[in-house]
Enzyme design. Structure first.
Site, PDB file in Angstrom:
ATOM      1  CE  LYS A 115       2.205  56.669  -7.755  1.00 47.70           C
ATOM      2  NZ  LYS A 115       3.319  57.199  -6.992  1.00 47.70           N
ATOM      3  CE  LYS A 217       1.243  62.174 -13.594  1.00 46.97           C
ATOM      4  NZ  LYS A 217       1.306  62.011 -12.152  1.00 46.97           N
ATOM      5  CE  LYS A 220       9.941  60.643 -11.021  1.00 47.30           C
ATOM      6  NZ  LYS A 220       9.974  60.769  -9.574  1.00 47.30           N
TER       7      LYS A 220
HETATM    8  P1  TYM Z   1       7.043  62.966  -7.935  1.00 46.40           P
HETATM    9  O1  TYM Z   1       8.339  62.405  -7.523  1.00 46.40           O
HETATM   10  O2  TYM Z   1       6.057  62.062  -8.627  1.00 46.40           O
HETATM   11  O3  TYM Z   1       7.259  64.216  -8.886  1.00 46.40           O
HETATM   12  C1  TYM Z   1       8.148  65.258  -8.541  1.00 46.40           C
HETATM   13  C2  TYM Z   1       7.575  66.586  -8.980  1.00 46.40           C
HETATM   14  O4  TYM Z   1       7.363  66.603 -10.398  1.00 46.40           O
HETATM   15  C3  TYM Z   1       6.024  67.034 -10.683  1.00 46.40           C
HETATM   16  N1  TYM Z   1       5.563  66.338 -11.888  1.00 46.40           N
HETATM   17  C4  TYM Z   1       5.084  66.953 -12.976  1.00 46.40           C
HETATM   18  N2  TYM Z   1       4.917  68.270 -13.264  1.00 46.40           N
HETATM   19  C5  TYM Z   1       4.414  68.581 -14.491  1.00 46.40           C
HETATM   20  N3  TYM Z   1       4.089  67.634 -15.412  1.00 46.40           N
HETATM   21  C6  TYM Z   1       4.239  66.313 -15.177  1.00 46.40           C
HETATM   22  N4  TYM Z   1       3.922  65.386 -16.093  1.00 46.40           N
HETATM   23  C7  TYM Z   1       4.759  65.923 -13.904  1.00 46.40           C
HETATM   24  N5  TYM Z   1       5.040  64.716 -13.323  1.00 46.40           N
HETATM   25  C8  TYM Z   1       5.524  64.995 -12.090  1.00 46.40           C
HETATM   26  C9  TYM Z   1       5.224  66.601  -9.458  1.00 46.40           C
HETATM   27  O5  TYM Z   1       4.025  67.339  -9.346  1.00 46.40           O
HETATM   28  C10 TYM Z   1       6.206  66.903  -8.340  1.00 46.40           C
HETATM   29  O6  TYM Z   1       6.139  68.274  -7.979  1.00 46.40           O
HETATM   30  N6  TYM Z   1       4.348  63.152  -3.754  1.00 46.40           N
HETATM   31  C11 TYM Z   1       5.407  63.797  -4.488  1.00 46.40           C
HETATM   32  C12 TYM Z   1       6.713  63.925  -3.721  1.00 46.40           C
HETATM   33  C13 TYM Z   1       6.604  64.538  -2.366  1.00 46.40           C
HETATM   34  C14 TYM Z   1       6.412  65.907  -2.081  1.00 46.40           C
HETATM   35  C15 TYM Z   1       6.424  66.013  -0.646  1.00 46.40           C
HETATM   36  C16 TYM Z   1       6.243  67.044  -2.866  1.00 46.40           C
HETATM   37  C17 TYM Z   1       6.710  63.879  -1.186  1.00 46.40           C
HETATM   38  N7  TYM Z   1       6.615  64.760  -0.131  1.00 46.40           N
HETATM   39  C18 TYM Z   1       6.247  67.227  -0.023  1.00 46.40           C
HETATM   40  C19 TYM Z   1       6.065  68.272  -2.214  1.00 46.40           C
HETATM   41  C20 TYM Z   1       6.075  68.346  -0.806  1.00 46.40           C
HETATM   42  C21 TYM Z   1       5.687  62.995  -5.737  1.00 46.40           C
HETATM   43  O7  TYM Z   1       5.431  61.820  -5.788  1.00 46.40           O
HETATM   44  O8  TYM Z   1       6.326  63.683  -6.695  1.00 46.40           O
END
Ligand code: TYM
Length: 355
Positions: A115, A217, A220
């Site tokens: 990022k 991957k 978004k």
């Molecule tokens: P975020 O918002 O990017 O994504 C949310 C969830 O979706 C999963 N994900 C995917 N799974 C499979 N294939 C993909 N292409 C894919 N893209 C996204 C992510 O692994 C995630 O589970 N840092 C985290 C948010 C967060 C969080 C936390 C998660 C903040 N605090 C505490 C767990 C516990 C994030 O940016 O997810």
């Protein structure tokens, strides 16, 4: 000896459209865990300002993710659904973890490197410290299990490192206060205030890839909307994106091993398996030897069948923002009680003078 109560926590950022990767890798898992666990699901709005400070419609995005949680089947009464910024204890514990974690740990995070790009000096300090806040999200509830996609694995390892260092550095104080809980780590029995959280990276779609490039991957932030299926896409758009998905000219193999050097085919089979709750083996058993001209329409039909009801339920829920806000307020109040109980002890362990 008491041990930690099982508790599930996970979060999703309110930035950009939710896509099939978020759904299969995370949200669908959240729904499944509700039957067996006490769960807390959070829209992590504090995280969303780390990469980009100003958002056009952060409130709208926060409500949309909440609506997606509810539309997918999360029960906000049995469990807790809220947005992170209203429970200030997340930020308080994150500050403490900033003092526990080492800069070197943060610099090694691949998500930070991706990022921040080439100009790391110009990334926000929040982007570097992001994993501290993520550890705080989880540990402020002393959660034991975290369902996420594969891309969050490294952050969860860091969460365990932070918990371990805190438990070790404050072991005397934790012992004096009787605040520790016994847990098993490997073969050892250890005592600590924070649990060593288990990641739950499960199912056939823990890493859904871009429809345009099987090595990237699904994300978004991909500039091409054709690279992902958004949860709000209509049936025609879903069918068009699957039709245009990159593939190779070979038919699907009849053995799983035949997918090894074919990332795009492997991804579509994984998506089919994820959406239908079947194994990759059984998908290959059904479609092995078939051309994509047969498999793609079947996948499109399945995707529409599974996603269209969620999209229409999301629209229905979003039409009533007052309801969504009430869910978040109520969830936030219940989350804050739990978070404050943890923080009261954390402040004592550290030695801050309070009431
Ligand atoms: P975020 O918002 O990017 O994504 C949310 C969830 O979706 C999963 N994900 C995917 N799974 C499979 N294939 C993909 N292409 C894919 N893209 C996204 C992510 O692994 C995630 O589970 N840092 C985290 C948010 C967060 C969080 C936390 C998660 C903040 N605090 C505490 C767990 C516990 C994030 O940016 O997810």
């Amino acid at each position: 000896m008491p041990s930690f109560q099982p508790l599930v926590f996970s979060g999703v950022q309110p930035t950009g459209n939710l896509h099939l990767g978020n759904y299969l890798g995370a949200i669908r898992r959240f729904v499944a865990l509700q039957d067996s666990h006490d769960c807390i699901y959070c829209v992590v709005d504090l995280h969303s300002i780390t990469a980009q400070l100003v958002h056009d419609d952060l409130a709208g995005q926060t409500r949309a993710i909440t609506a997606a949680f509810l539309a997918a089947g999360i029960d906000p009464e049995k469990h807790i659904v809220f947005n992170q910024s209203r429970v200030m204890q997340h930020a308080e514990l994150a500050w403490i973890f900033n003092c526990v974690a080492r800069i070197g740990w943060m610099n090694r995070m691949t998500q930070f490197k991706d990022k921040a790009g080439k100009d790391r000096e110009n990334a926000s300090l929040g982007l570097l410290a992001y994993p501290s806040l993520m550890a705080a999200d989880i540990l402020v509830y002393r959660a034991t299990h975290v369902p996420v996609g594969e891309d969050q694995k490294q952050h969860l390892e860091l969460t365990r490192d932070i918990a371990t260092k805190f438990n070790n550095d404050f072991s005397d104080r934790i012992g004096q206060l009787g605040a520790g809980v016994d847990m098993t780590v490997g073969d050892e029995r250890v005592n600590g205030f924070f649990p060593l959280t288990e990641p739950l990276i499960e199912g056939t779609a823990t890493r859904v890839m871009s429809l345009r490039d099987g090595m990237k991957k699904m994300s978004k932030s991909d500039p091409s909307d054709l690279s992902r299926i958004n949860l709000t896409d209509d049936a025609d758009t879903i069918a068009k994106k699957i039709k245009k998905a990159k593939t190779d000219p070979e038919p699907l193999p009849s053995e799983l091993e035949g997918l090894e050097a074919r990332p795009e085919a492997d991804n579509l089979v994984g998506i089919y398996a994820g959406l239908s709750d079947r194994s990759r083996e059984s998908v290959i058993a059904e479609f092995g030897g078939q051309q994509f001209s047969v498999f793609k329409p079947a996948l499109a039909e399945l995707a529409v069948e599974k996603l269209a009801p969620i999209a229409s339920e999301m629209r229905r829920i979003m039409a009533d923002p007052a309801y969504v806000d009430a869910v978040l307020r109520n969830g936030g109040e219940r989350a804050a009680v739990r978070a404050e109980a943890t923080m009261k002890t954390v402040r004592e362990i550290i030695g801050f003078v309070g009431d």
